[in-house]
Enzyme design. Structure first.
Site, mmCIF file in Angstrom:
data_model
loop_
_atom_site.group_PDB
_atom_site.id
_atom_site.type_symbol
_atom_site.label_atom_id
_atom_site.label_comp_id
_atom_site.label_asym_id
_atom_site.label_seq_id
_atom_site.Cartn_x
_atom_site.Cartn_y
_atom_site.Cartn_z
ATOM 1 N N GLY A 356 0.825 -1.196 0.000
ATOM 2 C CA GLY A 356 0.000 0.000 0.000
ATOM 3 C C GLY A 356 0.861 1.249 0.000
ATOM 4 N N CYS A 357 0.228 2.411 0.053
ATOM 5 C CA CYS A 357 0.985 3.666 0.006
ATOM 6 C C CYS A 357 1.800 3.891 1.269
ATOM 7 C CB CYS A 357 0.050 4.846 -0.250
ATOM 8 S SG CYS A 357 -1.135 5.124 1.063
ATOM 9 N N THR A 358 1.444 3.196 2.373
ATOM 10 C CA THR A 358 2.222 3.336 3.610
ATOM 11 C C THR A 358 3.164 2.164 3.840
ATOM 12 O OG1 THR A 358 0.471 2.266 4.903
ATOM 13 C CG2 THR A 358 0.406 4.661 4.724
ATOM 14 N N GLY A 359 3.207 1.205 2.899
ATOM 15 C CA GLY A 359 4.117 0.070 3.051
ATOM 16 C C GLY A 359 3.412 -1.255 2.839
#
Length: 383
Positions: A356-359
């Protein structure tokens, strides 16, 4: 006679500084090794003069002289480092700033920068040296080192965030255990909408935490960029440099700057060293390491190492029947991602790995979200 005159002159200098600043008492004696800079020795002596004008008692080790600066004459860089070590060992100086130093394993440096978005000071934990040969253990110890340094510089309750690099989530879980055990510190919260103590690149630029934790290789790159982004990289112009070596039982105040560091940054590093002397950094370190140990630091590090040890034989686990995965759980380390998925497979839950965009994320069907969260937490993959 010359020594007596020097003592009298220094006494009057200290009195004048006290009247000017309201701070009386002996000025910290900080040495600077000036030879070896990519910008020439004139850059180093200029930094020494700047710091002296701000109230630091500077001992310049090199060949040049400047008003208000005590020069210790040496012929070359190697001789300069030997002289610095001797002065530090004898107590002739309280600390020093130099361009390279062989710290032992277990000691690494806490940098200090001015973040570009809001002009806020931020400690970068850590930037050179190695707190541990184990990456995650190193980040846990870097956190303690960052807190020690920030407190020594007058921040009573520094906020802490972890940069979103490999090992961040495991470090966060270990540090939460340390907090539960009684080692008190405050987490910062990301300025991005999703919040959390694991911070993004945006938070680096904004200076969201007082102490930004990462591994020392990432920290080294980060501080170089933050120090020289306005100059194209050849001249480190802003901030305070790579900072003091901090480690349990280590009591030599040695701060690092780069061969690319410019005079303004080196002058700040000398001031940084003086501030740490005034803040009694090694007394703060003893207290913080004792508090961490009382909170279970050694046990937490040992448990983490045991959990990270490879299993004797990998278990064959087959995926359950495939189903749409529209929910996700973040916070699993990228190196543990496939193992985390297999924990759910073993429980009969179909899951997939993703980014995802956070990892890294583990994805599953909505009906399995809460059960999956329980299983991953029990297995130690999320906090």
């Amino acid at each position: 006679m010359a020594n007596i005159e020097k003592i009298i002159a220094n006494t009057f200098m200290e009195m004048a500084h006290g009247l000017e600043t309201g701070s009386f008492g002996r000025r910290p004696k900080i040495a600077l090794t000036g030879m070896g800079s990519e910008h020439g020795e004139v850059n180093s002596i200029a930094a020494a003069k700047m710091a002296a004008d701000r109230g630091v008692d500077v001992y310049y080790i090199g060949t040049l002289e400047a008003p208000g600066v005590t020069t210790i004459h040496v012929e070359n860089e190697d001789e300069g480092h030997k002289k610095m070590d001797a002065m530090l060992a004898s107590g002739e100086i309280d600390g020093c700033v130099t361009m390279h130093y062989p710290f032992p394993i277990g000691v690494s440096t806490v940098g200090r920068v001015i973040t570009p978005a809001k002009g806020k000071q931020m400690f970068v934990a850590n930037t050179t040296g190695t707190s541990s040969t184990d990456r995650i253990e190193g980040m846990i110890l870097n956190t303690i080192a960052g807190i020690i340094t920030a407190k020594s510089c007058g921040i009573a309750e520094p906020t802490v965030g972890i940069l979103n690099v490999d090992g961040a989530r495991q470090a966060e879980m270990a540090l939460n255990k340390l907090r539960e055990g009684g080692f008190d510190f405050k987490w910062a919260t990301s300025a991005r909408a999703d919040g959390g103590a694991v911070l993004r690149g945006n938070d680096v630029l904004m200076g969201t935490p007082d102490v930004m934790v990462m591994d020392s290789l990432t920290g080294n790159v980060m501080i170089k960029m933050l120090s020289s982004f306005t100059t194209g990289g050849s001249f480190e112009s802003t901030g305070y440099g790579y900072g003091p070596g901090i480690g349990k039982g280590y009591e030599n105040l040695v701060l690092i700057v780069s061969r690319a560091s410019g005079a303004p940054l080196i002058a700040n590093a000398l001031e940084y060293a003086a501030q740490l002397v005034k803040g009694k950094v090694f007394e703060v370190a003893k207290a913080e390491y004792a508090a961490a140990e009382k909170a279970g630091l050694s046990k937490i590090l040992a448990e983490r190492k045991a959990a990270a040890a490879p299993a004797a034989a990998a278990e064959e686990v087959k995926a359950p029947p495939k189903e749409p995965c529209t929910e996700s759980i973040p916070g699993v380390e990228v190196m543990d991602l496939e193992d985390a998925v297999k924990v759910l497979w073993k429980a009969g839950i179909y899951a997939e790995s993703g980014m995802g965009c956070t990892g890294p994320i583990v994805m599953m069907a909505p009906a399995n979200l809460e059960k999956s969260r329980e299983l991953l937490k029990a297995a130690g993959y999320i906090g």
